[in-house]
Scaffold this motif. Structure first.
Motif, PDB file in Angstrom:
ATOM      1  N   ILE A  75       2.965  11.957  -6.809  1.00 29.14           N
ATOM      2  CA  ILE A  75       2.059  10.917  -6.322  1.00 29.14           C
ATOM      3  C   ILE A  75       2.857   9.746  -5.754  1.00 29.14           C
ATOM      4  N   GLY A  76       2.329   9.149  -4.703  1.00 26.03           N
ATOM      5  CA  GLY A  76       2.881   7.889  -4.221  1.00 26.03           C
ATOM      6  C   GLY A  76       1.774   6.852  -4.284  1.00 26.03           C
ATOM      7  N   ALA A  77       2.130   5.636  -4.683  1.00 27.09           N
ATOM      8  CA  ALA A  77       1.060   4.660  -4.869  1.00 27.09           C
ATOM      9  C   ALA A  77       1.503   3.251  -4.521  1.00 27.09           C
ATOM     10  N   ILE A  78       0.565   2.446  -4.053  1.00 27.19           N
ATOM     11  CA  ILE A  78       0.754   1.000  -4.127  1.00 27.19           C
ATOM     12  C   ILE A  78      -0.470   0.389  -4.780  1.00 27.19           C
ATOM     13  N   ILE A  79      -0.213  -0.316  -5.837  1.00 26.16           N
ATOM     14  CA  ILE A  79      -1.263  -1.023  -6.531  1.00 26.16           C
ATOM     15  C   ILE A  79      -0.841  -2.484  -6.511  1.00 26.16           C
ATOM     16  N   GLU A  80      -1.661  -3.315  -5.925  1.00 25.77           N
ATOM     17  CA  GLU A  80      -1.324  -4.720  -5.781  1.00 25.77           C
ATOM     18  C   GLU A  80       0.059  -4.859  -5.140  1.00 25.77           C
ATOM     19  N   MET A  81       0.779  -5.937  -5.430  1.00 22.82           N
ATOM     20  CA  MET A  81       2.065  -6.132  -4.760  1.00 22.82           C
ATOM     21  C   MET A  81       3.154  -5.332  -5.467  1.00 22.82           C
ATOM     22  N   PRO A  82       3.834  -4.454  -4.728  1.00 22.01           N
ATOM     23  CA  PRO A  82       4.897  -3.694  -5.373  1.00 22.01           C
ATOM     24  C   PRO A  82       6.093  -4.590  -5.678  1.00 22.01           C
ATOM     25  N   THR A 133      16.321 -10.042   4.444  1.00 22.22           N
ATOM     26  CA  THR A 133      16.051  -9.718   3.042  1.00 22.22           C
ATOM     27  C   THR A 133      14.544  -9.765   2.781  1.00 22.22           C
ATOM     28  N   PHE A 134      14.150  -9.096   1.702  1.00 23.56           N
ATOM     29  CA  PHE A 134      12.732  -8.952   1.392  1.00 23.56           C
ATOM     30  C   PHE A 134      12.030 -10.304   1.256  1.00 23.56           C
ATOM     31  N   SER A 135      12.769 -11.304   0.721  1.00 26.98           N
ATOM     32  CA  SER A 135      12.157 -12.620   0.510  1.00 26.98           C
ATOM     33  C   SER A 135      11.734 -13.265   1.828  1.00 26.98           C
ATOM     34  N   LYS A 136      12.376 -12.838   2.935  1.00 29.12           N
ATOM     35  CA  LYS A 136      12.033 -13.438   4.228  1.00 29.12           C
ATOM     36  C   LYS A 136      10.970 -12.632   4.971  1.00 29.12           C
ATOM     37  N   TYR A 137      10.500 -11.560   4.353  1.00 30.64           N
ATOM     38  CA  TYR A 137       9.489 -10.728   5.001  1.00 30.64           C
ATOM     39  C   TYR A 137       8.150 -11.468   5.083  1.00 30.64           C
ATOM     40  N   SER A 138       7.397 -11.188   6.144  1.00 27.88           N
ATOM     41  CA  SER A 138       6.016 -11.695   6.202  1.00 27.88           C
ATOM     42  C   SER A 138       5.165 -10.797   5.304  1.00 27.88           C
ATOM     43  N   LEU A 139       3.939 -11.255   5.029  1.00 27.04           N
ATOM     44  CA  LEU A 139       3.060 -10.495   4.149  1.00 27.04           C
ATOM     45  C   LEU A 139       2.838  -9.093   4.698  1.00 27.04           C
ATOM     46  N   GLY A 140       2.650  -9.018   6.020  1.00 34.34           N
ATOM     47  CA  GLY A 140       2.429  -7.722   6.654  1.00 34.34           C
ATOM     48  C   GLY A 140       3.608  -6.787   6.464  1.00 34.34           C
ATOM     49  N   MET A 141       4.830  -7.328   6.621  1.00 33.42           N
ATOM     50  CA  MET A 141       6.020  -6.486   6.460  1.00 33.42           C
ATOM     51  C   MET A 141       6.157  -6.030   5.010  1.00 33.42           C
ATOM     52  N   LYS A 142       5.834  -6.943   4.078  1.00 30.23           N
ATOM     53  CA  LYS A 142       5.906  -6.566   2.663  1.00 30.23           C
ATOM     54  C   LYS A 142       4.958  -5.404   2.374  1.00 30.23           C
ATOM     55  N   GLN A 143       3.740  -5.535   2.925  1.00 36.07           N
ATOM     56  CA  GLN A 143       2.732  -4.495   2.722  1.00 36.07           C
ATOM     57  C   GLN A 143       3.223  -3.159   3.301  1.00 36.07           C
ATOM     58  N   ARG A 144       3.838  -3.221   4.484  1.00 36.22           N
ATOM     59  CA  ARG A 144       4.358  -2.009   5.116  1.00 36.22           C
ATOM     60  C   ARG A 144       5.471  -1.387   4.280  1.00 36.22           C
ATOM     61  N   LEU A 145       6.341  -2.255   3.757  1.00 35.31           N
ATOM     62  CA  LEU A 145       7.428  -1.734   2.937  1.00 35.31           C
ATOM     63  C   LEU A 145       6.853  -1.053   1.692  1.00 35.31           C
ATOM     64  N   GLY A 146       5.767  -1.633   1.178  1.00 33.99           N
ATOM     65  CA  GLY A 146       5.099  -1.020   0.029  1.00 33.99           C
ATOM     66  C   GLY A 146       4.624   0.383   0.364  1.00 33.99           C
ATOM     67  N   ILE A 147       4.050   0.540   1.547  1.00 37.10           N
ATOM     68  CA  ILE A 147       3.563   1.868   1.941  1.00 37.10           C
ATOM     69  C   ILE A 147       4.743   2.817   2.166  1.00 37.10           C
ATOM     70  N   LEU A 160      -1.566  10.280  -2.209  1.00 39.43           N
ATOM     71  CA  LEU A 160      -1.284   8.856  -2.061  1.00 39.43           C
ATOM     72  C   LEU A 160      -2.435   8.061  -2.639  1.00 39.43           C
ATOM     73  N   ILE A 161      -2.103   7.082  -3.451  1.00 40.14           N
ATOM     74  CA  ILE A 161      -3.133   6.199  -3.993  1.00 40.14           C
ATOM     75  C   ILE A 161      -2.835   4.802  -3.479  1.00 40.14           C
ATOM     76  N   LEU A 162      -3.685   4.310  -2.597  1.00 44.38           N
ATOM     77  CA  LEU A 162      -3.414   3.037  -1.939  1.00 44.38           C
ATOM     78  C   LEU A 162      -4.521   2.044  -2.271  1.00 44.38           C
ATOM     79  N   ASP A 163      -4.139   0.971  -2.941  1.00 43.53           N
ATOM     80  CA  ASP A 163      -5.122  -0.036  -3.321  1.00 43.53           C
ATOM     81  C   ASP A 163      -5.128  -1.136  -2.268  1.00 43.53           C
ATOM     82  N   GLU A 164      -6.181  -1.193  -1.503  1.00 37.50           N
ATOM     83  CA  GLU A 164      -6.337  -2.181  -0.435  1.00 37.50           C
ATOM     84  C   GLU A 164      -5.062  -2.361   0.384  1.00 37.50           C
ATOM     85  N   PRO A 165      -4.609  -1.315   1.060  1.00 37.33           N
ATOM     86  CA  PRO A 165      -3.314  -1.405   1.753  1.00 37.33           C
ATOM     87  C   PRO A 165      -3.328  -2.343   2.951  1.00 37.33           C
TER      88      PRO A 165
END
Lengths: 307, 307
Positions: free
Chosen positions: B80-87, B130-144, B155-160
């Motif tokens: 399984i691959g998942a994102i639940i809330e912020m990874p 670095t991850f800290s400089k990512y925008s919210l969208g990039m963070k979400q993409r990295l999560g996926i 895949l279990i994706l919570d509000e991706p």
């Protein structure tokens, strides 16, 4: 004294080596179990199954290979399923494309036979019924042709012919239809001879379908057919100034049974362009559809000179 | 019906006095996108967390890949691959480095796993940011990207698409669709946005106050919620004639010997009925179907609706 120390070190090293090897063995054992389970799963048809492996695993390359095989099979299976779905769509499409006009044809004929209409109105009914019958006939013919093409059953007769002359002949037949609908036309075909190996019927079909498509769908007031040639290839361009093809539809228009208009009322059947594409490919050529910046739709066929 | 990848049997979660999830039976079928639709706080995330074993199940059972999760965690969760809330990513490392850590921890299925996962979501490989400089969208993409890194079956994706701009939402939607269509993945996705789910999901589950109100396929829902007049008559051939002659419409489709769908919903139904009756066609039923999906959800959720 020295000997004791030596033996102690030796046995320690030996012990470490044994522990190391046993853990390696355990990991391999564990990995083999995982592989076995996954293979069983893949064997029963789950091509989505993958085996996870770490960088230092001895079984790494085997796992990668198994994963690749499963992924490739999966991709192939998905393609097959898509083809199957297209056939299903064909069948459901048929129920609308055949059943609806046929039902209404029956309605008209019953009215004529039951003497519900007489005189002029009766003549009009017969006309409408005939139109519907023709439309159905065209559809069934298209369908039959497409099925034959799809099954690669159609036989072609390739012969050397003059592309320019053949094109002029075909277009000449279209002029009355274009004038009837008050559509302007420009035809620019070189006067010289350009010999290509073609199947005459297939090429005729290609041009006819493209022009038919323009007439039925484009709402154009002008259509241009031009042929450009050099010693490597010939370009046949059919361009109109109509409403064009929306970006959403553009990637799909050569797909069988794709209809831009979802309610399927425009009078097309979603087969014409896919037949064109098949036929062009049989000649070793390519076809592309475009939205030129000046508007309208543009179809470009490329035939290589040496076939 | 053994193609269920996720099957929950009466799972319930009670937090103190409050029942967050109440006897939910969820059926996610292989190779399909299942959209879990509900308002904020309806219990979507809790269901996903229970399936993933991130919170304990108060009562009931969850089966994954036909096996009870309890006792089979080690075999099931790697699939399984998942994102639940912020990874959780390391803020001082780059996206690539973060994924490489996860690849090492979890194992991979192919040599270039990290690079390919980043390609799928459209993030650069070996970027210096670095991850800290990512925008919210990039963070979400990295999560996926992290969720698909090991090429999982489910895949279990919570509000991706949370926090993405409209273009980002469309992009994420299209690659989620591709994962399902081109790679045959099974996907469970949650959202509180109806339009989002209706564009993506094959099956849909509506949850409200912890209760699964309805579970159905999107195709069935869309069929129920089309915009047309449903006519059941004794003779479709005669009826189609009247529609064409008296009401000048061809915008209908014959479903079977007694059923017609008329898409011109602005036609006066009383007049249609009367005209049919006058011609001796018995009208068994005629009804206007023009529920939108939104109306439907409002009704299902008891008038509260879903944004």
């Amino acid at each position: 004294m020295n000997w004791t120390l030596f033996f102690l070190v030796l046995s320690c090293t030996f012990g470490c080596a044994v522990i190391f090897l046993v853990t390696r063995l355990c990991r391999v054992q564990e990995q083999l179990n995982i592989i076995e389970n996954a293979l069983k799963d893949i064997q029963t048809g789950n091509l989505n199954r993958r085996i996870l492996t770490r960088k230092n695993d001895m079984t790494k390359s085997i796992c990668y290979s198994i994963n690749e095989i499963a992924a490739n099979d999966q991709a192939q299976l998905i393609r097959l399923k898509e083809a199957e779905q297209a056939y299903k769509r064909l069948m459901t499409g048929l129920s609308h494309d055949v059943k609806t006009p046929l039902t209404s044809l029956v309605g008209y004929l019953e009215a004529i036979q039951g003497k519900v209409v007489i005189g002029e109105e009766k003549e009009e009914y017969i006309g409408v019924a005939l139109d519907k019958a023709h439309h159905l006939k065209d559809f069934v013919e298209d369908l039959f042709e497409w099925v034959k093409l799809d099954a690669k059953e159609q036989k072609f007769q390739f012969e050397d012919c003059d592309l320019n002359e053949l094109s002029r002949d075909i277009l000449a037949d279209w002029i009355p239809a274009l004038e009837d609908r008050k559509i302007g036309y420009e035809i620019s075909i070189p006067e010289t001879e350009y010999i290509l190996r073609l199947d005459r019927n297939a090429y005729t079909r290609i041009l006819n379908n493209l022009l038919q498509n323009t007439l039925v769908h484009s709402e154009a007031s002008n259509v241009t057919v031009s042929i450009l040639e050099n010693d490597k290839q010939a370009l046949i361009i059919v361009q109109d100034n109509g409403k064009g093809i929306s970006p959403k539809d553009l990637p799909h228009i050569f797909e069988r049974l794709y209809q831009c208009d979802e309610s399927r009322t425009a009078g097309g059947n979603g087969l014409g362009l896919s037949i064109v594409k098949e036929l062009v490919m049989i000649h070793g050529g390519k076809i592309e559809a475009d939205r030129p910046p000046e508007g309208g739709a543009k179809f470009t066929i490329v035939f290589p000179k040496a076939l | 019906m053994n193609d269920a990848v996720i099957e929950t049997k009466q799972i319930t979660k009670v937090y103190g006095e409050q029942t967050a999830v109440n006897r939910v039976d969820l059926h996610v079928r292989k190779g399909r996108i299942y959209g879990l639709l509900g308002r904020n706080g309806a219990g979507k995330t809790t269901i996903m967390k229970m399936i993933l074993g991130l919170v304990s199940i108060t009562s009931g059972e969850a089966d994954l890949f036909g096996k009870n999760v309890k006792g089979n965690e080690k075999q099931i969760y790697p699939r399984i691959g998942a994102i639940i809330e912020m990874p959780g990513f390391y803020p001082n490392l780059t996206g690539t480095e973060n994924l490489e850590i996860f690849a090492k921890l979890r194992g991979t299925t192919k040599p270039r796993a990290v690079q390919e996962a980043l390609e799928v979501v459209g993030l650069p490989y070996r970027d210096k940011k670095t991850f800290s400089k990512y925008s919210l969208g990039m963070k979400q993409r990295l999560g996926i990207a992290n969720a698909i890194l090991h090429d999982p079956e489910l895949l279990i994706l919570d509000e991706p698409t949370n926090g993405l701009d409209p273009i980002g939402i469309a992009e994420v939607r299209s690659f989620i669709k591709d994962l399902s269509v081109e790679r045959g993945k099974t996907i469970l996705i949650s959202s509180h946005i109806l339009s989002e789910i209706s564009l993506l999901a094959d099956d849909i589950g509506i949850i409200n106050n912890g209760v699964l109100l309805e579970e159905n396929s999107m195709a069935a829902l869309k069929k129920k919620n089309g915009k047309y007049i449903l006519l059941q008559v004794s003779d479709t051939a005669k009826a189609s004639l009247i529609l064409e002659r008296k009401f000048h419409t061809k915008n209908y489709s014959v479903q079977d010997a007694h059923t017609l769908h008329l898409f011109d919903t602005f036609l006066d139904m009383a007049a249609v009925n009367k005209a049919l009756m006058l011609e001796d066609i018995s009208v068994i039923s005629s009804q206007l179907c023009n529920d939108t999906l939104e109306d439907y959800f409002k009704r299902v959720t008891g008038g509260e609706g879903i944004a």
